[in-house]
Design an enzyme around this catalytic site. Structure first.
Site, short mmCIF file in Angstrom:
data_model
loop_
_atom_site.label_atom_id
_atom_site.label_comp_id
_atom_site.label_asym_id
_atom_site.label_seq_id
_atom_site.Cartn_x
_atom_site.Cartn_y
_atom_site.Cartn_z
N HIS A 20 -12.22 -5.75 7.10
CA HIS A 20 -12.81 -5.47 5.79
C HIS A 20 -14.07 -4.63 5.98
CE1 HIS A 20 -10.40 -9.11 5.20
NE2 HIS A 20 -10.27 -8.75 3.93
N GLU B 146 0.83 -1.21 0.00
CA GLU B 146 0.00 0.00 0.00
C GLU B 146 0.86 1.26 0.00
OE1 GLU B 146 -0.75 -2.74 1.69
OE2 GLU B 146 -2.68 -3.23 0.78
#
Lengths: 334, 322
Positions: B129, B60
């Site tokens: 999530h 990321e």
């Protein structure tokens, strides 16, 4: 003295930039002690490697540097005033004193604005390199950082990406032996240049005290990058002759140091190289030093006379169009 | 006009951008061959090539950092972080590079880019999530934070974000990706950044919400026939202060609904702004219906998310106040 040759001119320019940087370094540190400058991260000891690297670069190449890159900037042609105005945070500073000293920026010379968090410039450099490759430009990116940066996630991320996408970027590790108080031996178990292998890029070590050696190694890396052969990690070893910053007392953690004027001082090493090739003699060296000293004094005094920026500038330029919140807050402050 | 869900609307926006301008680049994990784990970028790599729709290594900090470098060098990147929950290793890049470059370079270097990421719960995603981390971004000067609640706004906001000139954090409420459907123009149009929308007019209570909670609020208001003025913020930074104040002045009663945790959530800022600027208009306490200050659970997510029972309790409480 031999006739003017291309190499002679190049070497004298390199040496002059090193002397200018050293002179400026000393001037800023002294001024900091006198309370005329707030803070500084001296470059002393890293002049040769930075100038050597700069010699391999074109102005259109992009530099993603860090807060100890004054010799590189000066050799690249960044005016000394740009450096001093930034350090003083005066009205002529492009960023109007928003950043603490040593955080330079020069779009004109393609020197990206400098950050404090180490190695965060490296992923940016890969993005810039991707863009240049995508745009089919022949220019490349040089990213600089210290030995401490080699421990960060950003270092790993950037070198890995440069490997995967075969990017035209040269990573120059300015290994001065210290990350504030931590010696490089405690930073990493291996030599930094050897880490390149893990990312499928080329790794090479340069004697950062010898500007010719650093130039040759970086130049080779630049050539490879321009030819589309991918990235290189160059580790240039040198010494941090000063403290980490003017707020740091290195006597707490280190006993030995390279003294100015000693055999290992990169300026002394450079003088030897130039003399061996008969490009300069003692008189010319003295000349360069006294001219440089005069220039630094002159420019420093000139820049010191420039008034501080308007306080309102501290809250401008956050966005293209400022937000209503900030307008409201500034109205309350000023 | 075509009926689309939010995934299709976003895909249509990016398709349009890629076709129009060669400097537009998409980068993220699994966005190319796989079309993204939510299929938002489906078909774009085969149409525009691997160098423009880039399948990125799993990093990321690298995705965001690389996108910033691209934006600094003349490209117009749209980066995707697969789940907002995974963005934290890139926060240094977002906060210290992306958000500050314009300011620290005196405007010489700017970062015109969009960082897209799905956020929020309700898809059985558990702790990692489901997060709603909008406050982390909204607390950072230099960023702009938007979140659509329907396909029309999704495409219009994305097109506006790409022309904004500064970095935009584009939060996509993943629960609505396929459930939210509506008519979307095929060509180009804009939904302005910084403007909320009064999506239902009413006079008795103001409900201020955004993103995934918008359809929930609308359903409840309709079901219970509440005379509510409903505001969809659409942009979280900067907030549309005029829209907030005008609804407060109209009804005097305010309920704020979001699924992010209550403490220092967007509701806290909105409440403070109302208290500072419109306290004389208030006819009752400002109430917040939010996710609790706990991690987002897997098994009992319906208890975590603001639901009909809790929203109605707050609405009834302010409406009967005084």
């Amino acid at each position: 003295m031999p006739e003017d040759s291309e190499e002679r001119n190049k070497f004298i320019k390199a040496y002059t930039a090193m002397v200018l940087s050293r002179t400026l370094d000393r001037k800023i540190v002294t001024s900091q002690r006198q309370g005329r400058v707030g803070f500084y991260t001296p470059t002393m000891g890293q002049e040769a490697l930075q100038v050597g690297a700069s010699m391999a670069m074109e102005t259109a190449d992009l530099i993603y540097g860090y807060y100890r890159d004054v010799p590189l900037m000066l050799h690249r042609g960044v005016p000394i005033e740009t450096i001093i105005n930034q350090i003083m945070g005066n009205d002529s500073d492009r960023a109007k004193g928003r950043q603490m000293p040593s955080h330079f920026s020069s779009k004109e010379f393609n020197f990206m604005s400098v950050q404090s968090p180490v190695a965060t410039n490296l992923p940016l450099a890969t993005g810039a390199a991707y863009a240049l490759k995508y745009q089919k430009k022949k220019n490349i990116v040089l990213a600089t950082f210290g030995d401490g940066s080699s421990s960060t996630p950003d270092f790993h991320a950037a070198l890995n990406l440069a490997g995967v996408f075969e990017l035209p970027v040269v990573f120059l590790c300015e290994n001065n032996g210290w990350a504030i108080s931590l010696p490089v031996e405690r930073q990493t178990k291996v030599e930094i240049w050897t880490k390149a292998e893990a990312y499928g890029i080329k790794g090479v070590k340069a004697d950062g005290n010898n500007f010719v050696d650093t130039y040759e190694k970086v130049n080779e890396a630049v050539k490879r990058a321009r030819e589309g052969k991918g990235a290189t990690l160059v580790e240039a070893t040198s010494f941090r002759m000063g403290p980490h910053s003017t707020s740091d007392d290195p006597t707490k953690y280190r006993t030995e140091n390279v003294e100015e004027g000693s055999e290992k001082d990169p300026i002394v090493v450079s003088e030897k190289i130039l003399k061996q090739r008969k490009y300069v003699d003692d008189k010319m060296i003295e000349n360069i030093k006294s001219r440089t000293h005069k220039l630094v004094e002159e420019k420093f005094n000139e820049c010191e006379k420039i008034s501080p920026p308007n306080p309102s500038t501290a809250f401008e330029g956050v966005y293209k169009n400022t937000t209503w919140m900030l307008k409201e807050e500034v109205e309350d402050i000023l | 006009m075509t009926e689309m869900n939010m995934v299709q609307a976003l895909n249509s926006a990016m398709d349009h951008l890629l076709s129009k301008d060669k400097s537009v680049i998409l980068l993220g994990e699994d966005i190319g061959k796989d079309g993204g784990v939510f299929r938002v970028t489906e078909g774009l790599q085969s149409k525009y090539g691997e160098d423009r729709v880039i399948d990125m290594p799993l990093v990321e900090v690298g995705i965001v950092g690389m996108a910033i470098g691209m934006a600094l060098t003349g490209l117009k990147p749209i980066a995707e972080i697969q789940f907002q929950d995974f963005i934290y290793t890139a926060m240094d890049q977002i906060i210290n590079q992306m958000a500050k470059l314009r300011y620290r370079s005196g405007g010489d270097y700017t970062v015109p880019m969009v960082l897209r990421t799905p956020y929020g719960g309700g898809v059985k995603g558990g702790l990692y999530h489901s997060q709603s981390g909008e406050t982390y971004f909204a607390h950072t000067a230099g960023l702009t934070v938007v979140t659509p609640s329907n396909p029309y706004d999704a495409k219009g906001l994305l097109l506006s974000s790409m022309e904004y000139g500064d970095p935009v954090i584009f939060l996509e409420p993943k629960r609505l990706y396929r459930s939210s459907k509506g008519e979307v123009p095929d060509g180009e149009y804009k939904v302005p950044i910084g403007e909320a929308k009064n999506i239902k007019e009413g006079n008795s209570v103001s409900i201020i919400t955004y993103g995934s909670m918008v359809p929930t609020v609308l359903n409840i208001v309709e079901k219970h026939k509440i005379d509510a003025d409903v505001i969809d913020l659409r942009t979280l930074l900067p907030l549309d202060i005029n829209a907030i104040l005008s609804t407060v002045k109209k009804t005097g009663k305010v309920v704020i609904v979001h699924e992010a945790p209550r403490t220092l959530g967007m509701g806290a800022e909105i409440s403070a702004l109302i208290a500072e600027k419109a306290i004389d208009s208030l006819l009752g306490p400002i109430l917040r219906v939010t996710g609790p200050d706990s991690p987002f659970p897997y098994r009992w997510e319906e208890y975590y998310l603001p639901n009909e029972k809790r929203i109605m309790k707050a609405v009834n409480s302010v409406m009967t106040y005084g």
